[in-house]
Scaffold this motif. Structure first.
Motif, PDB file in Angstrom:
ATOM      1  N   ALA A   1      46.736  68.625  35.540  1.00 51.80           N
ATOM      2  CA  ALA A   1      46.651  67.157  35.486  1.00 51.80           C
ATOM      3  C   ALA A   1      46.211  66.674  34.111  1.00 51.80           C
ATOM      4  O   ALA A   1      46.670  65.642  33.632  1.00 51.80           O
ATOM      5  CB  ALA A   1      45.686  66.651  36.557  1.00 51.80           C
ATOM      6  N   ASN A   2      45.319  67.416  33.483  1.00 54.21           N
ATOM      7  CA  ASN A   2      44.798  66.995  32.178  1.00 54.21           C
ATOM      8  C   ASN A   2      44.150  68.198  31.497  1.00 54.21           C
ATOM      9  O   ASN A   2      44.010  69.270  32.099  1.00 54.21           O
ATOM     10  CB  ASN A   2      43.797  65.838  32.335  1.00 54.21           C
ATOM     11  CG  ASN A   2      42.742  66.159  33.377  1.00 54.21           C
ATOM     12  OD1 ASN A   2      42.080  67.183  33.306  1.00 54.21           O
ATOM     13  ND2 ASN A   2      42.611  65.289  34.376  1.00 54.21           N
TER      14      ASN A   2
ATOM     15  N   GLY B   1      41.106  68.701  30.635  1.00 56.51           N
ATOM     16  CA  GLY B   1      39.858  69.112  31.269  1.00 56.51           C
ATOM     17  C   GLY B   1      40.117  70.102  32.399  1.00 56.51           C
ATOM     18  O   GLY B   1      39.448  71.139  32.497  1.00 56.51           O
ATOM     19  N   ALA B   2      41.099  69.809  33.230  1.00 57.99           N
ATOM     20  CA  ALA B   2      41.426  70.702  34.351  1.00 57.99           C
ATOM     21  C   ALA B   2      41.890  72.059  33.834  1.00 57.99           C
ATOM     22  O   ALA B   2      41.535  73.108  34.397  1.00 57.99           O
ATOM     23  CB  ALA B   2      42.497  70.059  35.231  1.00 57.99           C
ATOM     24  N   LEU B   3      42.661  72.050  32.763  1.00 57.75           N
ATOM     25  CA  LEU B   3      43.152  73.314  32.199  1.00 57.75           C
ATOM     26  C   LEU B   3      42.000  74.134  31.621  1.00 57.75           C
ATOM     27  O   LEU B   3      41.891  75.339  31.872  1.00 57.75           O
ATOM     28  CB  LEU B   3      44.210  73.031  31.123  1.00 57.75           C
ATOM     29  CG  LEU B   3      44.829  74.268  30.458  1.00 57.75           C
ATOM     30  CD1 LEU B   3      45.652  75.078  31.457  1.00 57.75           C
ATOM     31  CD2 LEU B   3      45.703  73.869  29.278  1.00 57.75           C
ATOM     32  N   LEU B   4      41.138  73.470  30.853  1.00 58.04           N
ATOM     33  CA  LEU B   4      40.025  74.187  30.217  1.00 58.04           C
ATOM     34  C   LEU B   4      39.003  74.668  31.253  1.00 58.04           C
ATOM     35  O   LEU B   4      38.432  75.751  31.117  1.00 58.04           O
ATOM     36  CB  LEU B   4      39.344  73.300  29.173  1.00 58.04           C
ATOM     37  CG  LEU B   4      40.183  73.013  27.919  1.00 58.04           C
ATOM     38  CD1 LEU B   4      39.485  71.998  27.030  1.00 58.04           C
ATOM     39  CD2 LEU B   4      40.477  74.298  27.146  1.00 58.04           C
TER      40      LEU B   4
ATOM     41  N   GLN C   1      49.699  74.807  31.516  1.00 54.33           N
ATOM     42  CA  GLN C   1      49.888  73.890  30.407  1.00 54.33           C
ATOM     43  C   GLN C   1      49.438  72.480  30.746  1.00 54.33           C
ATOM     44  O   GLN C   1      49.258  72.128  31.903  1.00 54.33           O
ATOM     45  CB  GLN C   1      51.380  73.858  30.032  1.00 54.33           C
ATOM     46  CG  GLN C   1      52.243  73.269  31.146  1.00 54.33           C
ATOM     47  CD  GLN C   1      53.704  73.113  30.744  1.00 54.33           C
ATOM     48  OE1 GLN C   1      54.243  73.917  29.997  1.00 54.33           O
ATOM     49  NE2 GLN C   1      54.340  72.061  31.228  1.00 54.33           N
ATOM     50  N   VAL C   2      49.251  71.706  29.679  1.00 57.62           N
ATOM     51  CA  VAL C   2      49.188  70.255  29.826  1.00 57.62           C
ATOM     52  C   VAL C   2      50.250  69.669  28.908  1.00 57.62           C
ATOM     53  O   VAL C   2      50.508  70.200  27.822  1.00 57.62           O
ATOM     54  CB  VAL C   2      47.803  69.651  29.490  1.00 57.62           C
ATOM     55  CG1 VAL C   2      46.845  69.853  30.643  1.00 57.62           C
ATOM     56  CG2 VAL C   2      47.227  70.193  28.211  1.00 57.62           C
TER      57      VAL C   2
END
Ligand SMILES: [Fe+2]
Length: 191
Positions: A82-83, A85-88, A126-127
């Protein structure tokens, strides 16, 4: 004209059934919808299954594990978060579980972190860095993309630290200056 409305699921054949089952549960926070000694169905959202794992030791007990082909078949499956932040946060959660990526790279169009499952199947988390497909298409026809279509290596730990310090995600998602990222051997494009 009719086109598919979504990608439904990916099915993997494996001789590391238990290890793969544990990995997909951990990495995707997936739940097992159904399991028997030969097959398991898992999902991480409202789709009834996102993955199926086929236990080849049950289907073909006399067979031996093959090797991942080079130069044919699927290279990787990509998943959009989603963004940033979610990926990290996913990167950090997986790192704490001992699951680390083989290639963190900013492709320009996407900021991507690549992983391999226990069998070596590749996936890209990915984002999207572009607002929409039109912006992505424009980037892919730019001089910057022609000069470096692979992207620039990124440091997920540094990004995570900056994210936690409150650096805006818009800033963190800008492609860093740098040379074209080398494509690691784990990406399977060369022997
Ligand atoms: Fe990809």
């Amino acid at each position: 004209m009719a086109t598919p409305t979504k990608l439904a699921h990916v099915v993997y054949m494996t001789r590391r059934f238990d290890e793969m089952l544990a990995w997909y549960q951990k990495v995707f926070e997936a739940s097992v919808q159904y399991e028997n000694p030969a097959v398991a169905f898992l999902t991480y959202d409202d789709e009834h299954h996102r993955f199926a794992l086929l236990n080849m030791s049950a289907f073909d007990p006399e067979g031996v594990a093959g090797v991942m082909p080079i130069g044919v078949g699927v290279n990787h499956v990509g998943y959009t978060y989603a963004n940033l932040g979610a990926l990290l946060e996913t990167y950090e959660r997986l790192k704490q579980l001992g699951i680390t990526p083989y290639w963190p790279v900013h492709h320009g169009v996407t900021l991507s972190i690549y992983y391999r499952d226990p069998d070596g199947n590749r996936m890209e988390f990915q984002v999207d860095c572009c607002a929409d497909a039109a912006e992505a298409n424009k980037f892919m026809h730019s001089a910057a993309f022609a000069a470096n279509p692979v992207g620039v290596e990124i440091d997920p730990d540094a990004l995570l630290a900056q994210y936690k310090r409150g650096v805006p995600v818009e800033t963190l998602m800008v492609q860093p200056e740098g040379p074209a990222a080398p494509i690691p051997p784990e990406h399977g494009l060369s022997a």
